[in-house]
Design a protein around this motif. Structure first.
Motif, PDB file in Angstrom:
ATOM      1  N   ASP A   1       0.872  -1.180   0.000  1.00  0.00           N
ATOM      2  CA  ASP A   1       0.000   0.000   0.000  1.00  0.00           C
ATOM      3  C   ASP A   1       0.911   1.233   0.000  1.00  0.00           C
ATOM      4  O   ASP A   1       1.176   1.853   1.036  1.00  0.00           O
ATOM      5  CB  ASP A   1      -0.914  -0.028   1.239  1.00  0.00           C
ATOM      6  CG  ASP A   1      -1.979   1.052   1.169  1.00  0.00           C
ATOM      7  OD1 ASP A   1      -1.819   1.990   0.362  1.00  0.00           O
ATOM      8  OD2 ASP A   1      -2.963   0.958   1.918  1.00  0.00           O
ATOM      9  N   ILE A   2       1.390   1.579  -1.190  1.00  0.00           N
ATOM     10  CA  ILE A   2       2.435   2.613  -1.298  1.00  0.00           C
ATOM     11  C   ILE A   2       1.982   3.968  -0.724  1.00  0.00           C
ATOM     12  O   ILE A   2       2.751   4.589   0.010  1.00  0.00           O
ATOM     13  CB  ILE A   2       2.938   2.718  -2.759  1.00  0.00           C
ATOM     14  CG1 ILE A   2       3.571   1.369  -3.166  1.00  0.00           C
ATOM     15  CG2 ILE A   2       3.980   3.832  -2.916  1.00  0.00           C
ATOM     16  CD1 ILE A   2       3.826   1.213  -4.651  1.00  0.00           C
ATOM     17  N   PRO A   3       0.767   4.434  -1.004  1.00  0.00           N
ATOM     18  CA  PRO A   3       0.388   5.731  -0.421  1.00  0.00           C
ATOM     19  C   PRO A   3       0.454   5.724   1.114  1.00  0.00           C
ATOM     20  O   PRO A   3       0.926   6.675   1.722  1.00  0.00           O
ATOM     21  CB  PRO A   3      -1.052   5.929  -0.908  1.00  0.00           C
ATOM     22  CG  PRO A   3      -1.139   5.133  -2.160  1.00  0.00           C
ATOM     23  CD  PRO A   3      -0.261   3.929  -1.926  1.00  0.00           C
ATOM     24  N   ARG A   4       0.014   4.634   1.751  1.00  0.00           N
ATOM     25  CA  ARG A   4       0.065   4.593   3.223  1.00  0.00           C
ATOM     26  C   ARG A   4       1.494   4.469   3.720  1.00  0.00           C
ATOM     27  O   ARG A   4       1.876   5.073   4.720  1.00  0.00           O
ATOM     28  CB  ARG A   4      -0.788   3.430   3.762  1.00  0.00           C
ATOM     29  CG  ARG A   4      -2.262   3.712   3.545  1.00  0.00           C
ATOM     30  CD  ARG A   4      -3.148   2.983   4.499  1.00  0.00           C
ATOM     31  NE  ARG A   4      -2.996   3.412   5.880  1.00  0.00           N
ATOM     32  CZ  ARG A   4      -3.476   2.739   6.919  1.00  0.00           C
ATOM     33  NH1 ARG A   4      -4.126   1.623   6.709  1.00  0.00           N
ATOM     34  NH2 ARG A   4      -3.303   3.179   8.145  1.00  0.00           N
ATOM     35  N   LEU A   5       2.304   3.672   3.034  1.00  0.00           N
ATOM     36  CA  LEU A   5       3.714   3.544   3.429  1.00  0.00           C
ATOM     37  C   LEU A   5       4.431   4.883   3.249  1.00  0.00           C
ATOM     38  O   LEU A   5       5.280   5.257   4.063  1.00  0.00           O
ATOM     39  CB  LEU A   5       4.404   2.443   2.617  1.00  0.00           C
ATOM     40  CG  LEU A   5       3.871   1.027   2.836  1.00  0.00           C
ATOM     41  CD1 LEU A   5       4.519   0.055   1.853  1.00  0.00           C
ATOM     42  CD2 LEU A   5       4.121   0.557   4.273  1.00  0.00           C
TER      43      LEU A   5
END
Ligand code: PLP
Length: 414
Positions: free
Chosen positions: A169-173
């Motif tokens: 989950d790139i946006p959250r990471l």
């Protein structure tokens, strides 16, 4: 979210350099470059002139015009300000991490990464640099957040994990990395065009171009895509990890790869279409298959949110046969009896490549780490090619599965 389609930015770039009448860019086969004014050389050593500043080139390990041009295409592909190409994916990863960490620093990494990356983090870096890594389940953001300490400098993940095919989950990471003031590095080897990690918030995107981007399993190559500042840092004559460790790309390789970028979109779509069709048929036949495009895959909704919809769900699927022996039996039949594909590591080739991850490309991991990552001994990773017809390939796969008793010879599978 990232519904960006990078090919719009890619379309013009191949023609910006070397227009001497040919349709393809020229190969600048020089390891060193002349100047008109003797002051230019010291100015380049001082970082005051270079490819972006007055269009000057010094020496091939620093910048080469052909490699630089391919790098601009990679930056357009990933939506970053800049990029530079490397001699291998591991060259890109190791130079990036060495540029971001110094002795005593700490990395938080996904516990499911390519075996060579795991070995770099787990075995190579601690004794040689004092940089240590904490491996976490990257799909559990609370665990990721809790693993970050004052010493942490980098959060590292693959966009699609090798070989378990979980989606980061790139946006959250990116949010977690931003809050902690650390750098998010994403390996996008499995999903060029499908995912644009930098557009989703990653600071650095690394690639093994050996795989889908080159597409022919004939070159080893990599890239780092990031800000101008970070690429300049990597290439600094006095302190740059890429410049000083030296894994830069050969210009002939750069020219070859640049001829493959225009059909990368067609290839990615073809890999994805074939992989989805086979995964759906395998699932219907009762085989333990994992593919991020399957409706039941735990990360399918996330992937649908993040991906560019024009290129499918990727070219890699896995089958779990329960034991390494059965996995080997199936692969041998698929290669030697049915000609479905090849027993070989790597991925992104036009034919299918298959390997048992636990005993090959993830064998660097300890047994406990393999178990934690969900890499079971019978897991076969298949990079699905697009040669032949779907019916021909499905017939070969179904016959081999029937031979080992994994699916019923009289079932309606297919
Ligand atoms: N990253 C991933 C996800 C890979 O699968 C690999 C290679 O298998 C690498 C990086 C390393 O790339 P290279 O073999 O080009 O050094």
């Amino acid at each position: 979210m990232s519904r960006r389609n990078p090919i719009e930015d890619l379309a013009h770039l191949r023609h910006e350099f070397g227009e001497h009448g040919g349709v393809n860019m020229s190969i600048e086969a020089s390891s060193t470059f002349t100047v008109m004014d003797p002051h230019t050389i010291p100015e380049m050593f001082q970082g005051r002139k270079g490819p972006e500043k007055a269009g000057c080139y010094l020496y091939g390990r620093h910048f080469n015009p052909t490699v630089y041009n391919l790098s601009r295409q990679l930056a357009a592909l990933e939506g970053t300000e800049s990029a530079y190409c490397t001699a291998s994916g591991m060259g890109a990863i190791s130079a990036t991490l060495l540029a971001l960490c110094k002795s005593g620093d700490h990395i938080v990494s996904s516990n499911t990464v390519y075996g060579g990356t795991y070995a770099l983090l787990h075995d190579f870096l601690p004794p040689t640099t004092g940089v240590t890594t904490h491996f976490v389940d990257i799909t559990n953001v609370d665990t990721v957040r809790a693993a970050i300490s004052d010493q942490t400098r980098v959060l590292y993940t693959e966009s699609v994990s090798n070989p378990t095919l979980r989606i980061a989950d790139i946006p959250r990471l990116a949010e977690i990395a931003r809050d902690a003031g650390i750098t998010l590095v994403v390996d996008n080897t499995f999903s060029p065009l499908i995912l644009s990690p930098a557009v989703l918030g990653a600071d650095v995107v690394v690639h093994s171009m050996t795989k889908f981007i080159s597409g022919m399993s004939d070159v080893i190559a990599g890239a780092v895509c990031s800000s101008h500042r970070f690429i300049e840092q990597l290439m600094d004559l006095h302190s740059g990890a890429l410049m000083l460790l030296g894994p830069t790309m050969d210009p002939k390789t750069a020219a070859e790869i640049s001829l493959r970028i225009p059909h990368l979109p067609l290839r990615m779509a073809a890999h994805g279409e074939r992989a989805l069709a086979l995964a759906e048929r395998l699932e219907a036949a009762g085989v333990d298959v994992c593919y991020p495009g399957l409706a039941g895959h735990p990360d399918r909704p996330l992937l649908d949110e993040l991906r560019c919809p024009d290129y499918g769900y990727g070219g890699v699927l896995t089958i779990d046969l329960g034991s390494e022996e059965r996995a080997n039996q199936l692969m041998a039949l698929l290669q030697n009896k049915y000609r479905f594909g090849f027993m070989a590591v790597s991925l992104g080739y036009f034919d299918t490549l298959m390997s048992c991850s636990g005993s090959s490309t993830s064998s660097e991991m300890t047994d406990e780490d393999k178990t934690a990552a969900g890499i079971s001994p019978g897991l076969i990773r298949m990079s699905i090619g697009y040669t032949g017809t779907l019916e021909q390939r499905w017939g070969q796969l179904r016959s081999a599965l029937q031979d080992i008793g994994s699916i019923d010879a009289y079932s309606k599978a297919g």
